[in-house]
Each structure stands twice: as C-alpha cells, then as structure tokens.
Design a protein around this motif. Sequence first.
Motif, PDB file in Angstrom:
ATOM      1  N   ILE A 113       0.824  -1.206   0.000  1.00 42.07           N
ATOM      2  CA  ILE A 113       0.000   0.000   0.000  1.00 42.07           C
ATOM      3  C   ILE A 113       0.859   1.258   0.000  1.00 42.07           C
ATOM      4  O   ILE A 113       0.587   2.209  -0.746  1.00 42.07           O
ATOM      5  N   VAL A 114       1.901   1.274   0.819  1.00 40.75           N
ATOM      6  CA  VAL A 114       2.786   2.440   0.850  1.00 40.75           C
ATOM      7  C   VAL A 114       3.453   2.647  -0.501  1.00 40.75           C
ATOM      8  O   VAL A 114       3.558   3.777  -1.006  1.00 40.75           O
ATOM      9  N   SER A 115       3.893   1.561  -1.125  1.00 34.67           N
ATOM     10  CA  SER A 115       4.513   1.665  -2.444  1.00 34.67           C
ATOM     11  C   SER A 115       3.547   2.262  -3.458  1.00 34.67           C
ATOM     12  O   SER A 115       3.903   3.162  -4.231  1.00 34.67           O
ATOM     13  N   TYR A 116       2.305   1.785  -3.456  1.00 34.05           N
ATOM     14  CA  TYR A 116       1.310   2.296  -4.404  1.00 34.05           C
ATOM     15  C   TYR A 116       1.008   3.766  -4.130  1.00 34.05           C
ATOM     16  O   TYR A 116       0.939   4.588  -5.050  1.00 34.05           O
ATOM     17  N   ALA A 117       0.829   4.111  -2.853  1.00 29.60           N
ATOM     18  CA  ALA A 117       0.488   5.492  -2.505  1.00 29.60           C
ATOM     19  C   ALA A 117       1.615   6.458  -2.864  1.00 29.60           C
ATOM     20  O   ALA A 117       1.364   7.563  -3.367  1.00 29.60           O
ATOM     21  N   MET A 118       2.858   6.037  -2.641  1.00 26.53           N
ATOM     22  CA  MET A 118       3.989   6.925  -2.896  1.00 26.53           C
ATOM     23  C   MET A 118       4.360   6.989  -4.371  1.00 26.53           C
ATOM     24  O   MET A 118       4.582   8.075  -4.924  1.00 26.53           O
ATOM     25  N   ASN A 119       4.432   5.834  -5.023  1.00 30.13           N
ATOM     26  CA  ASN A 119       5.054   5.764  -6.342  1.00 30.13           C
ATOM     27  C   ASN A 119       4.070   5.769  -7.509  1.00 30.13           C
ATOM     28  O   ASN A 119       4.453   6.113  -8.630  1.00 30.13           O
ATOM     29  N   THR A 120       2.825   5.388  -7.256  1.00 32.79           N
ATOM     30  CA  THR A 120       1.854   5.320  -8.351  1.00 32.79           C
ATOM     31  C   THR A 120       0.933   6.517  -8.367  1.00 32.79           C
ATOM     32  O   THR A 120       0.715   7.123  -9.416  1.00 32.79           O
ATOM     33  N   ILE A 121       0.391   6.895  -7.204  1.00 30.85           N
ATOM     34  CA  ILE A 121      -0.529   8.042  -7.198  1.00 30.85           C
ATOM     35  C   ILE A 121       0.077   9.259  -6.515  1.00 30.85           C
ATOM     36  O   ILE A 121      -0.564  10.303  -6.427  1.00 30.85           O
ATOM     37  N   HIS A 122       1.316   9.144  -6.037  1.00 29.87           N
ATOM     38  CA  HIS A 122       2.088  10.281  -5.521  1.00 29.87           C
ATOM     39  C   HIS A 122       1.330  11.054  -4.446  1.00 29.87           C
ATOM     40  O   HIS A 122       1.186  12.282  -4.513  1.00 29.87           O
ATOM     41  N   ALA A 123       0.848  10.338  -3.456  1.00 31.00           N
ATOM     42  CA  ALA A 123       0.135  10.959  -2.347  1.00 31.00           C
ATOM     43  C   ALA A 123       1.119  11.607  -1.379  1.00 31.00           C
ATOM     44  O   ALA A 123       2.277  11.199  -1.276  1.00 31.00           O
ATOM     45  N   ASP A 124       0.628  12.617  -0.673  1.00 32.26           N
ATOM     46  CA  ASP A 124       1.430  13.274   0.363  1.00 32.26           C
ATOM     47  C   ASP A 124       1.213  12.650   1.739  1.00 32.26           C
ATOM     48  O   ASP A 124       2.139  12.597   2.551  1.00 32.26           O
ATOM     49  N   ASP A 125      -0.021  12.228   1.996  1.00 31.00           N
ATOM     50  CA  ASP A 125      -0.352  11.706   3.308  1.00 31.00           C
ATOM     51  C   ASP A 125      -1.200  10.459   3.190  1.00 31.00           C
ATOM     52  O   ASP A 125      -2.135  10.399   2.381  1.00 31.00           O
ATOM     53  N   LEU A 126      -0.877   9.463   4.017  1.00 32.95           N
ATOM     54  CA  LEU A 126      -1.668   8.245   4.130  1.00 32.95           C
ATOM     55  C   LEU A 126      -2.398   8.309   5.462  1.00 32.95           C
ATOM     56  O   LEU A 126      -1.780   8.419   6.519  1.00 32.95           O
ATOM     57  N   LEU A 127      -3.731   8.255   5.421  1.00 31.06           N
ATOM     58  CA  LEU A 127      -4.554   8.371   6.617  1.00 31.06           C
ATOM     59  C   LEU A 127      -5.202   7.036   6.945  1.00 31.06           C
ATOM     60  O   LEU A 127      -5.451   6.221   6.063  1.00 31.06           O
TER      61      LEU A 127
END
Length: 240
Positions: A113-127
């Motif tokens: 999940i962290v990989s997808y959030a950071m590298n695919t959709i370039h999110a700033d914050d995971l809540l």
Amino acid sequence: MSCFRLLHDVYVDAGFIQPCSPPLRIIPQHSNSETRVFMGCLTDGQGEKMPIYTASLFPDNDQGGLPMDIGFQRQVDVLRNQGRRVVEVGCLATHPLYRKGNKNIPMLGNRMIVSYAMNTIHADDLLITTHPKYLKIYEDILLFEKIGEIPSFSYVNNNPAVALRLNLNTFAQRLKEIYAKMPIEKNLYHFFFESGSTSIDLSLEEEKEKAERYYGADMVKRVMALAYSVNRPFLPLIAA
C-alpha cells in the motif's frame, strides 16, 4: 467479492459491524473509480487462490470524499486546505489463521500500500482510522501521528476510533533514522525501501478503461446482485 466477504467476517468477529446479508462489507467509497482493493492470496498448487488479506485505498476526490470524513472531517480538511494529496487506507482484514503470532502478511500488505500510494498516485499523506488498542503498532512501529480521537465511531459499530496520519514525504527518512542500524530482520527501512519488493507498475491512464468497467455509481448494486447469484465456497472465519 472474496475480499468483501473476508472483510465482513473479520469485522463481525471483531465487533466492528453487525452481520448482514449477503455477508459482504462494501462502503460507498468502493464505487469511487480511483479506489483500489488489494488482496493477498494463498495458492493450493493448482492455481486456486484463497484471499487471506485485503485492504482498500481511497484517494480523496469529489466522488464522495473519504470514509473517515464521517468522524474526522475537520482534521482531514486541515490537510486538504494545505493542498496536500491525501489518501485513506481502510477495510483492512487478515484471516485469523494467518494473523496470530505472525505479522509478516499484514506487513507485506503495508509495504504494498505504501509503495502504491507513494510511487503510483504520488500521495502526500496516508490516513487511517483504527481502534485505540492498535495505536502502539501504528505510532511506535510504523511512525503514524495521531490527529484525532473519538469515543464512538458509527462507521465501526460505535467503537472508539483514533485517526492517524503518515507523512509520505518524510516517511523514508524517518524510517532510516530509527531503523537503519538495526539487524535486517528488524530493519523496517530495509523492508520498505531496500528489500527488492515486487514493484507496482499501474498507470492510472492505462487503467482507466478497466477501472470504468468495475467501478461507477452502480458498482455496489452490481456486486450485491452477483453475490446473490453466485454460490462460491468461502473459508469460514467465525466459530459456530
């Protein structure tokens, strides 16, 4: 549907929801075309796969907001007003046979999940929202920060809930500062960023046509209809 069934049974067992029919846990944000449902499976050697882990990732957009807005909109709005791209991870479940005494499967899910959030959709914050009894895992081990707490959250059968935030822009550096000198088996910086995990290469543009076939305003209705028409065995989670 297997993920939604696993989620339903685990949440019922934990007291987070009441049993329902069909036995599936689906929320309105699952109809968001940018939502992604992750799954981890066991294989029987003959190609059959049984889900034992699931999590959903809900990007913040104009398709219904985030699930945690029900109880924590004020806290989320603070990040929105800063122009940050926020995503919520929720609907997490691991089959109890593969959870007790073994954190490998949930942690592999966290890495995915962290990989997808950071590298695919370039999110700033995971809540995330969680029961207070899990707070130590998220704060002390995964370095989330608490941003809110309520004594009764309707989203999970009026259980208490804590809202947490992980700043993805500083996550790698914070992990490195705390874990980099630890042995490999305890080094979460190595686990998340150096261990050669399977890459996730999903272009949102290339996925658009596929996503539109599975998501949309009537997605929940279509899944429910299919659930009633398909007789598929599931591994039971709850003792009689």
